[in-house]
Write a protein that holds these residues in place. Structure first.
Motif, PDB file in Angstrom:
ATOM      1  N   GLU A  86      61.833  14.922  67.050  1.00 15.58           N
ATOM      2  CA  GLU A  86      63.193  15.135  67.554  1.00 15.58           C
ATOM      3  C   GLU A  86      63.996  13.845  67.492  1.00 15.58           C
ATOM      4  OE1 GLU A  86      62.870  16.632  71.525  1.00 15.58           O
ATOM      5  OE2 GLU A  86      62.320  18.654  70.868  1.00 15.58           O
ATOM      6  N   THR A  87      63.403  12.761  67.952  1.00 12.68           N
ATOM      7  CA  THR A  87      64.098  11.478  67.992  1.00 12.68           C
ATOM      8  C   THR A  87      64.455  10.995  66.594  1.00 12.68           C
ATOM      9  OG1 THR A  87      62.910  10.890  70.010  1.00 12.68           O
ATOM     10  CG2 THR A  87      63.954   9.094  68.805  1.00 12.68           C
ATOM     11  N   LEU A  88      63.544  11.182  65.658  1.00 10.00           N
ATOM     12  CA  LEU A  88      63.768  10.732  64.283  1.00 10.00           C
ATOM     13  C   LEU A  88      64.524  11.749  63.440  1.00 10.00           C
ATOM     14  CD1 LEU A  88      60.282   9.141  63.546  1.00 10.00           C
ATOM     15  CD2 LEU A  88      62.386   7.999  64.284  1.00 10.00           C
ATOM     16  N   GLU A  89      64.791  12.919  64.038  1.00  6.49           N
ATOM     17  CA  GLU A  89      65.448  14.018  63.327  1.00  6.49           C
ATOM     18  C   GLU A  89      64.665  14.379  62.066  1.00  6.49           C
ATOM     19  OE1 GLU A  89      69.466  12.640  62.806  1.00  6.49           O
ATOM     20  OE2 GLU A  89      69.843  12.656  64.964  1.00  6.49           O
ATOM     21  N   LYS A  90      63.350  14.496  62.235  1.00 12.45           N
ATOM     22  CA  LYS A  90      62.429  14.801  61.131  1.00 12.45           C
ATOM     23  C   LYS A  90      61.552  15.994  61.498  1.00 12.45           C
ATOM     24  CE  LYS A  90      63.411  11.050  58.675  1.00 12.45           C
ATOM     25  NZ  LYS A  90      64.012  11.071  57.361  1.00 12.45           N
ATOM     26  N   GLU A  91      62.136  17.013  62.104  1.00 15.42           N
ATOM     27  CA  GLU A  91      61.359  18.164  62.558  1.00 15.42           C
ATOM     28  C   GLU A  91      60.574  18.840  61.443  1.00 15.42           C
ATOM     29  OE1 GLU A  91      64.632  17.748  65.632  1.00 15.42           O
ATOM     30  OE2 GLU A  91      64.562  17.648  63.474  1.00 15.42           O
ATOM     31  N   ASP A  92      61.053  18.741  60.219  1.00 13.92           N
ATOM     32  CA  ASP A  92      60.398  19.418  59.102  1.00 13.92           C
ATOM     33  C   ASP A  92      59.365  18.552  58.382  1.00 13.92           C
ATOM     34  OD1 ASP A  92      61.938  21.669  59.629  1.00 13.92           O
ATOM     35  OD2 ASP A  92      63.526  21.048  58.254  1.00 13.92           O
ATOM     36  N   ALA A 145      65.552   5.407  72.587  1.00 15.62           N
ATOM     37  CA  ALA A 145      65.707   6.841  72.860  1.00 15.62           C
ATOM     38  C   ALA A 145      64.343   7.508  73.018  1.00 15.62           C
ATOM     39  CB  ALA A 145      66.507   7.508  71.748  1.00 15.62           C
ATOM     40  N   LEU A 146      63.396   7.143  72.150  1.00 11.12           N
ATOM     41  CA  LEU A 146      62.051   7.717  72.221  1.00 11.12           C
ATOM     42  C   LEU A 146      61.356   7.315  73.517  1.00 11.12           C
ATOM     43  CD1 LEU A 146      59.666   9.257  71.036  1.00 11.12           C
ATOM     44  CD2 LEU A 146      59.049   7.169  69.773  1.00 11.12           C
ATOM     45  N   ILE A 147      61.464   6.063  73.888  1.00 10.01           N
ATOM     46  CA  ILE A 147      60.825   5.590  75.119  1.00 10.01           C
ATOM     47  C   ILE A 147      61.381   6.326  76.334  1.00 10.01           C
ATOM     48  CG2 ILE A 147      60.646   3.583  76.656  1.00 10.01           C
ATOM     49  CD1 ILE A 147      60.381   1.921  73.972  1.00 10.01           C
ATOM     50  N   VAL A 148      62.682   6.526  76.367  1.00  7.50           N
ATOM     51  CA  VAL A 148      63.298   7.260  77.484  1.00  7.50           C
ATOM     52  C   VAL A 148      62.775   8.693  77.525  1.00  7.50           C
ATOM     53  CG1 VAL A 148      65.481   8.191  78.365  1.00  7.50           C
ATOM     54  CG2 VAL A 148      65.360   5.817  77.600  1.00  7.50           C
TER      55      VAL A 148
END
Length: 82
Positions: free
Chosen positions: A16-22, A43-46
Motif C-alpha cells: 500500500e505504501t509503495l503503491e505496488k499492490e500488484d 509513512a510506512l513506519i506510521v
C-alpha cells in the motif's frame, strides 16, 4: 487484517505504501528497489506503529532496519515479544 499473520500484514502495508499492490515482493528483496524513499519510509513506519500498536524508538529508525519485509517483521516481533 485481524486474522492475518504479521508477515501478511506487513506485506499489505508495504505494498500500500509503495503503491505496488500488484507486485510480488519477496521477503528479502530491497524495498528501495520498489520505490521506498525517506518520505515513504516515514509513512510506512506510521502505518506499522498504528496497525501493531507499537512505537519504534528513535535509534531504531534507520533505513537499514526497514530495507526488506523480513527485517521489518523481525523488528515487529521483538516489540510484540513473539
Amino acid at each position: 487484517m485481524e486474522n492475518l499473520s504479521i508477515e501478511a500484514k506487513v506485506l499489505i502495508l508495504v505494498k500500500e505504501t509503495l503503491e505496488k499492490e500488484d507486485c510480488d515482493i519477496g521477503w528479502s528483496e530491497n524495498l528501495f528497489d520498489y520505490g521506498l524513499n525517506s518520505m515513504k519510509s516515514i509513512a510506512l513506519i506510521v502505518k506499522l506503529e498504528e496497525e501493531f500498536d507499537v512505537v519504534f524508538e528513535d535509534e531504531e529508525l534507520l533505513f537499514e532496519n526497514f530495507t526488506n519485509i523480513h527485517l521489518i517483521t523481525d523488528r515487529l516481533k521483538e516489540h510484540l515479544n513473539l
